[in-house]
Design an enzyme around this catalytic site. Sequence first.
Site, PDB file in Angstrom:
ATOM      1  N   GLU A   1      -1.923   3.677  17.590  1.00 34.42           N
ATOM      2  CA  GLU A   1      -3.286   2.906  16.834  1.00 34.42           C
ATOM      3  C   GLU A   1      -3.433   1.721  17.424  1.00 34.42           C
ATOM      4  O   GLU A   1      -2.511   0.922  17.451  1.00 34.42           O
ATOM      5  CB  GLU A   1      -2.974   3.038  15.298  1.00 34.42           C
ATOM      6  CG  GLU A   1      -4.331   2.494  14.670  1.00 34.42           C
ATOM      7  CD  GLU A   1      -4.247   3.036  13.140  1.00 34.42           C
ATOM      8  OE1 GLU A   1      -4.189   4.161  12.678  1.00 34.42           O
ATOM      9  OE2 GLU A   1      -4.227   1.979  12.419  1.00 34.42           O
TER      10      GLU A   1
ATOM     11  N   ASP B   1      -5.600  -1.701  16.303  1.00 35.56           N
ATOM     12  CA  ASP B   1      -6.668  -2.173  15.278  1.00 35.56           C
ATOM     13  C   ASP B   1      -7.031  -3.455  15.437  1.00 35.56           C
ATOM     14  O   ASP B   1      -6.490  -4.387  15.655  1.00 35.56           O
ATOM     15  CB  ASP B   1      -5.784  -2.164  13.880  1.00 35.56           C
ATOM     16  CG  ASP B   1      -5.307  -0.727  13.442  1.00 35.56           C
ATOM     17  OD1 ASP B   1      -5.515   0.129  13.850  1.00 35.56           O
ATOM     18  OD2 ASP B   1      -4.211  -0.984  12.659  1.00 35.56           O
TER      19      ASP B   1
ATOM     20  N   GLU C   1      -9.117  -5.624  12.426  1.00 34.99           N
ATOM     21  CA  GLU C   1      -9.321  -5.521  11.004  1.00 34.99           C
ATOM     22  C   GLU C   1     -10.198  -6.744  10.530  1.00 34.99           C
ATOM     23  O   GLU C   1      -9.314  -7.793  10.746  1.00 34.99           O
ATOM     24  CB  GLU C   1      -8.261  -5.037  10.051  1.00 34.99           C
ATOM     25  CG  GLU C   1      -7.861  -3.652  10.006  1.00 34.99           C
ATOM     26  CD  GLU C   1      -6.683  -3.500   9.294  1.00 34.99           C
ATOM     27  OE1 GLU C   1      -6.749  -2.644   8.414  1.00 34.99           O
ATOM     28  OE2 GLU C   1      -5.510  -4.364   9.128  1.00 34.99           O
TER      29      GLU C   1
ATOM     30  N   GLN D   1      -7.575  -9.581  11.778  1.00 35.88           N
ATOM     31  CA  GLN D   1      -6.486  -9.198  11.723  1.00 35.88           C
ATOM     32  C   GLN D   1      -6.317  -8.172  12.913  1.00 35.88           C
ATOM     33  O   GLN D   1      -6.784  -7.087  12.761  1.00 35.88           O
ATOM     34  CB  GLN D   1      -5.632  -8.662  10.729  1.00 35.88           C
ATOM     35  CG  GLN D   1      -4.320  -8.147  10.604  1.00 35.88           C
ATOM     36  CD  GLN D   1      -3.764  -7.741   9.388  1.00 35.88           C
ATOM     37  OE1 GLN D   1      -3.289  -8.517   8.626  1.00 35.88           O
ATOM     38  NE2 GLN D   1      -3.767  -6.400   8.987  1.00 35.88           N
ATOM     39  N   THR D   2      -5.382  -8.140  14.085  1.00 35.97           N
ATOM     40  CA  THR D   2      -5.027  -7.196  14.881  1.00 35.97           C
ATOM     41  C   THR D   2      -3.809  -6.364  14.676  1.00 35.97           C
ATOM     42  O   THR D   2      -2.676  -7.076  14.151  1.00 35.97           O
ATOM     43  CB  THR D   2      -5.039  -7.676  16.351  1.00 35.97           C
ATOM     44  OG1 THR D   2      -4.311  -8.752  16.585  1.00 35.97           O
ATOM     45  CG2 THR D   2      -6.491  -8.106  16.644  1.00 35.97           C
TER      46      THR D   2
ATOM     47  N   ARG E   1       3.147  -5.411  13.472  1.00 35.41           N
ATOM     48  CA  ARG E   1       2.706  -6.111  14.619  1.00 35.41           C
ATOM     49  C   ARG E   1       1.545  -6.770  14.447  1.00 35.41           C
ATOM     50  O   ARG E   1       0.732  -6.984  15.355  1.00 35.41           O
ATOM     51  CB  ARG E   1       2.846  -5.195  15.913  1.00 35.41           C
ATOM     52  CG  ARG E   1       4.085  -4.325  15.994  1.00 35.41           C
ATOM     53  CD  ARG E   1       3.976  -3.940  17.679  1.00 35.41           C
ATOM     54  NE  ARG E   1       5.108  -3.232  17.962  1.00 35.41           N
ATOM     55  CZ  ARG E   1       5.649  -1.695  17.685  1.00 35.41           C
ATOM     56  NH1 ARG E   1       4.607  -0.990  17.031  1.00 35.41           N
ATOM     57  NH2 ARG E   1       6.502  -1.494  18.070  1.00 35.41           N
ATOM     58  N   GLU E   2       1.348  -7.486  13.117  1.00 37.35           N
ATOM     59  CA  GLU E   2       0.042  -8.056  12.963  1.00 37.35           C
ATOM     60  C   GLU E   2      -0.032  -9.474  13.546  1.00 37.35           C
ATOM     61  O   GLU E   2       0.861 -10.021  13.401  1.00 37.35           O
ATOM     62  CB  GLU E   2       0.091  -8.244  11.383  1.00 37.35           C
ATOM     63  CG  GLU E   2      -0.340  -6.887  10.511  1.00 37.35           C
ATOM     64  CD  GLU E   2       1.124  -6.400  10.056  1.00 37.35           C
ATOM     65  OE1 GLU E   2       2.229  -6.662  10.695  1.00 37.35           O
ATOM     66  OE2 GLU E   2       1.069  -5.369   9.317  1.00 37.35           O
TER      67      GLU E   2
ATOM     68  N   SER F   1      -6.359  -5.398  -2.931  1.00 35.59           N
ATOM     69  CA  SER F   1      -4.939  -5.426  -3.080  1.00 35.59           C
ATOM     70  C   SER F   1      -4.279  -6.372  -2.090  1.00 35.59           C
ATOM     71  O   SER F   1      -3.448  -6.939  -2.629  1.00 35.59           O
ATOM     72  CB  SER F   1      -4.535  -4.164  -3.320  1.00 35.59           C
ATOM     73  OG  SER F   1      -4.293  -3.548  -1.883  1.00 35.59           O
TER      74      SER F   1
ATOM     75  N   GLY G   1      -3.796 -12.303   0.017  1.00 36.75           N
ATOM     76  CA  GLY G   1      -2.685 -11.655  -0.392  1.00 36.75           C
ATOM     77  C   GLY G   1      -3.242 -10.681  -1.812  1.00 36.75           C
ATOM     78  O   GLY G   1      -2.190 -10.511  -2.391  1.00 36.75           O
TER      79      GLY G   1
ATOM     80  N   ARG H   1      10.375 -12.362   7.629  1.00 38.69           N
ATOM     81  CA  ARG H   1      10.136 -10.834   7.417  1.00 38.69           C
ATOM     82  C   ARG H   1      11.157 -10.117   8.257  1.00 38.69           C
ATOM     83  O   ARG H   1      11.550  -9.008   7.733  1.00 38.69           O
ATOM     84  CB  ARG H   1       8.778 -11.112   8.126  1.00 38.69           C
ATOM     85  CG  ARG H   1       8.391  -9.543   7.982  1.00 38.69           C
ATOM     86  CD  ARG H   1       6.844  -9.528   8.566  1.00 38.69           C
ATOM     87  NE  ARG H   1       6.319  -8.047   8.637  1.00 38.69           N
ATOM     88  CZ  ARG H   1       5.236  -7.718   9.254  1.00 38.69           C
ATOM     89  NH1 ARG H   1       4.456  -8.818   9.857  1.00 38.69           N
ATOM     90  NH2 ARG H   1       4.563  -6.648   9.017  1.00 38.69           N
TER      91      ARG H   1
END
Length: 299
Positions: free
Chosen positions: A110, A112, A114, A127-128, A138-139, A203, A208, A285
């Site tokens: 995918e 993305d 967003e 956001q990709t 992998r944002e 959400s 966040g 993270r």
Amino acid sequence: MTLLNRSKPFLLLIGFFSANLLLWVCEASVVSSGDFNKDFFVTSSPTHINTTNDGRARTLKLDQESGASFSSMQTFLFGQIDMKIKLIPGSSQGTVVAYYMSSDQQNRDEIDFEFLGNVNGQPYIVQTNVYANGIDNREERIHLWFDPTKNFHTYSILWNIHQIVFMVDQVPIRLYRNHAEKGVAYPKLQPLSVKASLWNGESWATRGGRDKIDWSKGPFVASFGDYKMDACVWNKGNPSLCNGENNENWWNKNEFSSLTRVQKRWFKWVRKYHLIYDYCEDYGRFNNKLPMECSLPKY
């Protein structure tokens, strides 16, 4: 300013006839009609989708009942997709407009875009993300340098055997290179469809999840305009038909294996002034063990 100059190969040809012949061959890969009704089908909430009579423009609506989505009739393996989008105006916190390519498999690939809604007056966040063999995380996030609710802007995905390039009005904002030979997963075998959706992401989408949707400001409407799908149509499960570096599959040519000098300058500008999150800088993270691609060249 044209950062991805598709006409460059033609400059090497001599004579008007030869140039026009090559143009015709390259255009054979263009599979979009420009009509949403012909190239896409509705995947959810048809009552929340409005398309003009000529099929050239479409809107998605989000209210307390539902959002809406659509998907391309065809699936593709490599190419370039351009979509003009005008985002939700005003207080759009908690909403998510998604424009992406996906294989719809359990171990899906995918790519993305967003668009995360904002409190009125705050900059929009894009956001990709890249899924490869079912793995994402992998944002990257950027602030746009313009108001994307006032006019249509072009959001593009160039996906080839060398790299994935996310672009906004032809400015590259994100790269994901094919480092498969070094053990990094890369989308290269599964055909992807082109999709768009508008949905409730309160959400997590804005601060966040602290800023919820204000339904009194709804319904929320995202608009889609001109688009182009210049890509290799998946045919009988044979990826070799799309892997070639020929005139029809122009995106796989060596000149599209990296960014141009001008593109690199724009990319560095975006990274310096507009990047607000990069997973490759989030040591906490990943417990100080960043994904392998983070240590490899971007171009």
